[in-house]
Design an enzyme around this catalytic site. Structure first.
Site, PDB file in Angstrom:
ATOM      1  CG  HIS A  46      -1.919  -1.103   1.210  1.00  0.00           C
ATOM      2  ND1 HIS A  46      -2.932  -1.203   0.284  1.00  0.00           N
ATOM      3  CD2 HIS A  46      -2.040  -2.188   2.019  1.00  0.00           C
ATOM      4  CE1 HIS A  46      -3.640  -2.293   0.522  1.00  0.00           C
ATOM      5  NE2 HIS A  46      -3.127  -2.908   1.559  1.00  0.00           N
ATOM      6  CD  GLU A 151      -5.286  -9.766   2.833  1.00  0.00           C
ATOM      7  OE1 GLU A 151      -5.310  -8.650   3.345  1.00  0.00           O
ATOM      8  OE2 GLU A 151      -4.613 -10.044   1.805  1.00  0.00           O
ATOM      9  CG  ASP A 177      -8.004  -6.351   1.766  1.00  0.00           C
ATOM     10  OD1 ASP A 177      -8.757  -5.735   0.994  1.00  0.00           O
ATOM     11  OD2 ASP A 177      -6.801  -6.090   1.868  1.00  0.00           O
TER      12      ASP A 177
END
Length: 259
Positions: A46, A151, A177
Site C-alpha cells: 500500500h 483475506e 480486506d
C-alpha cells in the site's frame, strides 16, 4: 547466511514480535531491535518504495540484526526472489485464495526440492558470494519465510489445502480486506471474524505452521497467543506518529495553559 530471529522463535514454539513500517524510516530497524522486536513488517503493498531505498532499508535491518518481512503485491517470481537476494528475511503475500496460488509462490521463493527459485548467490543474503553457494540453497529455504495472507471467503474455504502446501511457513489474517469481503465490521469480536480466526488457527495447528494477525491491544495480543498465534504484529511508525503527536500536543496545551 544470517539466521532469522523469527524462525528461531517459531522453532522454539515462541511468538515472534513484529512491528510495521509504512514509510522509509532509517532509524526504525535499530530502535525496534533495541526494544526487543524480532522483525519489522515492511509494507510495500500500500506504499511506494524505490528499489534502491528498499535495498538500503533491508541492509539497515541486517546492521541492527532484526528480520525484515516485506509485504509485496508482486507475484512475479524474479521480483519476489530478488527481494530475498537483497536480504529480506521473509515475504508476506496478500490475497492468496487458492492452493494453486500458494504453490506458485513456493515455486518462486524456495529453492529445489521445495520450489524453483533461481540461483545466484552474489547478493547480500549470501554475503556477496564470499563463502560460495554450497550451503546457500538449503540455508535460504530454512531461514527465509513465506507468509500468505488470508483475506477472503475463498481463502477460508481453501484453508486446509493452502496450509498443507509444502513451503508455506505461515498464515496471516488481513482484517480490513477480510471484513470487507465477509461483509462485516472490522471488529475482532464480530462472530464472522471470530470464526475466521478460529479456522486459521486450527488449520495452522493441523499442519504445523505459524499463524498470526495484527493485534492492537494487550488483550488482543493475549487472545492471539492463547489460540496458538505466533506471528503477532503490534505497533507501527504510522501509529507511533499519531499517538506521539497527540501526546506532545496535549503536553503543550497543558503547559501553556498553566503558564
Amino acid at each position: 547466511m544470517r539466521q532469522s530471529l523469527v524462525r528461531s522463535r517459531l522453532t522454539r514454539q515462541q511468538p515472534a514480535r513484529i512491528v510495521c513500517m509504512y514509510y522509509p524510516t532509517a532509524m526504525l530497524p535499530a530502535h525496534a531491535a533495541r526494544c526487543g522486536f524480532d522483525a519489522v513488517w515492511l509494507d510495500t503493498e500500500h506504499n511506494t518504495w524505490d528499489r534502491r531505498e528498499l535495498q538500503r532499508i533491508i541492509a539497515l535491518h541486517h546492521l541492527a540484526n532484526i528480520d525484515c518481512i516485506i509485504r509485496t503485491g508482486s507475484r512475479h517470481p524474479t521480483e519476489l526472489y530478488h527481494l530475498l537476494e537483497d536480504g529480506a528475511t521473509g515475504l508476506m503475500i496478500p490475497l492468496v485464495k487458492t492452493p494453486e496460488e500458494a504453490r506458485a509462490l513456493v515455486d518462486a521463493v524456495k529453492f529445489p526440492p521445495l520450489g524453483q527459485r533461481g540461483l545466484d548467490g552474489a547478493s547480500l543474503d549470501n554475503n556477496f558470494y564470499l563463502d560460495g553457494t554450497e550451503s546457500y540453497p538449503e540455508s535460504a529455504n530454512t531461514e527465509t519465510l513465506l507468509i500468505v495472507q488470508i483475506e477472503s471467503p475463498e481463502a477460508l474455504g481453501n484453508l486446509d489445502a493452502i496450509a498443507s502446501t509444502p513451503g508455506v511457513d505461515g498464515l496471516f489474517i488481513g482484517p480490513g480486506d477480510l471484513a470487507l469481503r465477509l461483509g462485516c465490521p472490522i471488529d475482532w469480536n464480530d462472530p464472522a471474524m471470530i470464526a475466521a480466526e478460529d479456522a486459521v488457527a486450527a488449520a495452522a495447528a493441523k499442519h504445523g505452521i505459524a499463524w498470526g494477525r495484527p493485534a492492537g491491544t494487550p488483550e488482543q495480543i493475549t487472545r492471539v497467543a492463547a489460540k496458538g498465534g505466533r506471528l503477532i504484529a503490534h505497533g507501527s511508525d504510522f501509529g507511533s506518529v499519531i499517538t506521539g503527536l497527540q501526546q506532545c500536543a496535549a503536553h503543550l496545551s497543558t503547559a501553556l495553559s498553566a503558564s
